[in-house]
Design a protein around this motif. Structure first.
Motif: not given
Lengths: 333, 274
Positions: B30-31, B41, B240-242, B244
């Motif tokens: 996802p990142t 990102k 959670w994406t950040s 990651s």
């Protein structure tokens, strides 16, 4: 080059164990002197004192008349070869050899020239870009010798340099050391426990025992006339005869015997009647190539007799004779 | 034979794929999804000055910790390598002992030492050397102290093994042919230790780069490093994406540094191989 005068050198460890006991020794200019002795006799300690790797406790060491006791090891200008070769593992052969030269204020060209010259003399030119671990033991020791000689040292110190090599290489290497020592006319001290290698190349031998020199002489004289029982045993005499016993046997001596003990080499004992005889029984007979060795049980204990002729069998009774001219008397100690 | 090997391997392999590789992919993929650009990102992350500062602080702490453990470890290891066998064992146990205690407990020990009412401040104030307590805790300094304390045993252990391979006659050979003690150290001893120094440095560097407990407890919220930032993004903010993104950056830095240093070790190893 340099002569060395060692006087009253003493050394002991804290626990009171005396390693060297008032030892004095002069080494002549250009001489190859061996220090021979069993392990623990102080021979390595003496070499390390001379090199400066350990400080002197008592006594003086002079090189060419100059006291070096206070000179640090790296200023003594000595060359040293170690039993473990002790090459710099992270440097090429060429770098190993130039290491000592670089510590002296020489220009690049001179350093290279000197290094190439010593590589040539020692026959290492084709190995100069290799690393130490790529070389055989014999080659490594040759490099170690070249590294010691490259700085043109006053004195060459050899600390059991042949002990890690196999028998054939050992002979080859000792000849090489001898050749270079003669060629460069280098004052050399050679520490070893091996009688044969020491006798083969030394001008003189200092035989050491318990921190003292037991006998200092040419190899021939030490071999023919060991001074004490220790020396005799160390260089391979095995038959010992107490004087009082010989007198009881009414052995004939034309000269006066002062010592308490006599010795004789195995090959000098005769088989059959002759002067000064003794009866014995052959315990075993060994064929050793160019001679036979008889192990004979006598009143004196087991004696060894070497003879070129096959003269008797196991279990036979034989008469041994001891010619006076071959009997060596040993000093009391 | 091939088939039986696959069969034997499959339970472990399955476990790794399901429990390790898939979650990692699930976390990392996802990142790399953005509205306009797949690295969007990451660009956003690097746009923030605060984030850059966190990366720099993380690297700085890791570098300083490595250098300090190296310079403290060298003399200690040298001394240890010259001890007799019995004393060497005793000292090794003493050196390794801190590792046996829990990291949280050790860090709390430092809090009581460095805090405003801590041992150091109280001591200096009672001697009237200072009037009011110094700020020792919750600084970069306290993180470095904690990390050095944490990683020094690891550094010493890798150095000792490399010291014990040294042949003392090699040093003696150098001094006999004219090298003064400083030259012996820098030109003969140090180069032979390069492998041990690199191994120890890799372990300490990567260790302090990814350490979480020490920066969290001794650094506080102001002095964030990548590991504590990651925790904040995920657990505190639930982003959670950040988190990651931070994890990927941390992994890339660690792998990069390890690769470079490993390559260096191999070069040295080839030169020093015995």
């Amino acid at each position: 080059m340099a002569n060395i005068e060692i006087s009253d050198l003493s050394m002991s460890y804290q626990k009171g164990k005396q390693i060297l006991d008032q030892l004095s020794l002069n080494i002549k200019d250009g001489e190859l002197l061996s220090i021979l002795g069993p392990s623990g006799c102080g021979k390595t300690t003496m070499l390390r004192l001379i090199s400066g790797l350990i400080p002197i406790q008592k006594g003086t060491i002079k090189v060419s008349g100059k006291d070096i006791s206070k000179v640090p090891v790296y200023k003594r200008n000595f060359g040293m070869v170690f039993q473990s070769y002790a090459l710099f593992p992270h440097m090429t052969i060429f770098q190993n050899i130039t290491f000592g030269l670089k510590r002296r204020k020489l220009d690049k060209k001179t350093i290279e020239q000197k290094a190439l010259n010593i590589l040539d003399i020692t026959g290492l030119s084709n190995l100069k870009d290799r690393m130490p671990h790529e070389l055989s033991g014999g080659q490594q020791q040759r490099v170690s010798l070249a590294r010691a000689l490259a700085i043109n040292p006053n004195v060459l110190l050899l600390d059991e340099p042949l002990s890690n090599l196999d028998a054939k290489l050992r002979i080859e290497m000792r000849e090489e050391i001898h050749r270079l020592q003669q060629k460069l006319d280098m004052t050399t001290i050679f520490v070893t426990h091996d009688q044969e290698e020491c006798f083969a190349i030394s001008d003189r031998v200092a035989l050491m025992n318990q921190g003292q020199i037991e006998q200092l002489d040419t190899p021939q004289n030490i071999y023919k006339n060991p001074r004490t029982e220790f020396v005799a045993r160390f260089i391979g005499y095995e038959n010992f005869i107490p004087k009082t016993w010989a007198e009881d046997q009414q052995w004939q001596f034309h000269k006066e015997i002062t010592g308490k003990l006599l010795t004789i080499r195995p090959e000098n004992i005769g088989i059959g009647t002759g002067e000064n005889t003794l009866l014995g029984k052959v315990v075993s007979k060994n064929f050793l190539g160019n001679y036979y060795q008889y192990i004979v049980d006598t009143e004196l204990g087991i004696l060894k007799v070497n003879t070129t002729k096959d003269q008797s069998e196991t279990n036979a009774e034989i008469t041994l004779n001891f010619p006076e001219s071959s009997l060596i008397e040993l000093e009391d100690k | 034979m091939k088939r039986s090997a696959v069969l034997l391997l499959s339970p472990g392999l399955l476990l790794i794929i399901v429990l390790l590789i898939l979650p990692i992919l699930q976390m990392f993929l996802p990142t790399f999804v953005g509205d306009q650009f797949f690295l969007e990102k990451y660009l956003n992350f690097f746009h923030s000055n605060g984030n850059i500062q966190v990366i720099l602080r993380t690297l700085m702490i890791a570098v300083i910790t490595t250098l300090i453990t190296l310079s403290l470890g060298l003399p200690t290891a040298y001394w240890m390598s010259r001890l007799g066998d019995r004393w060497k064992k005793v000292v090794s146990i003493i050196v390794l002992f801190p590792i046996l205690t829990n990291a949280v407990v050790r860090n709390f020990a430092w809090i009581t030492i460095l805090g405003k009412n801590g041992v150091i401040n109280n001591f200096l104030m009672q001697l009237h050397i200072i009037d009011k307590p110094m700020t020792l805790l919750y600084t970069n300094f306290s993180i470095v102290i904690g990390s050095v304390y944490l990683f020094l045993p690891i550094m010493i252990t890798s150095l000792v093994s490399s010291f014990s391979q040294l042949n003392f006659e090699v040093e003696e050979a150098a001094s006999v042919i004219g090298a003064r003690p400083s030259i012996v150290f820098f030109k003969v001893i140090l180069p032979q230790l390069s492998v041990g120094m690199l191994t120890g440095s890799i372990l300490v560097f990567v260790g302090s780069l990814t350490a979480y407990t020490t920066p969290q407890l001794l650094g506080g919220n102001k002095n964030m490093v990548l590991a504590t930032l990651l925790q904040q993004q995920s657990i505190t903010l639930g982003d959670w994406t950040s988190a990651s993104v931070v994890a990927v950056i941390l992994t890339v830095i660690a792998v990069l540094v390890m690769t470079i240093m490993n390559y260096g070790t191999k070069l040295m190893d080839r030169r020093n191989a015995k």
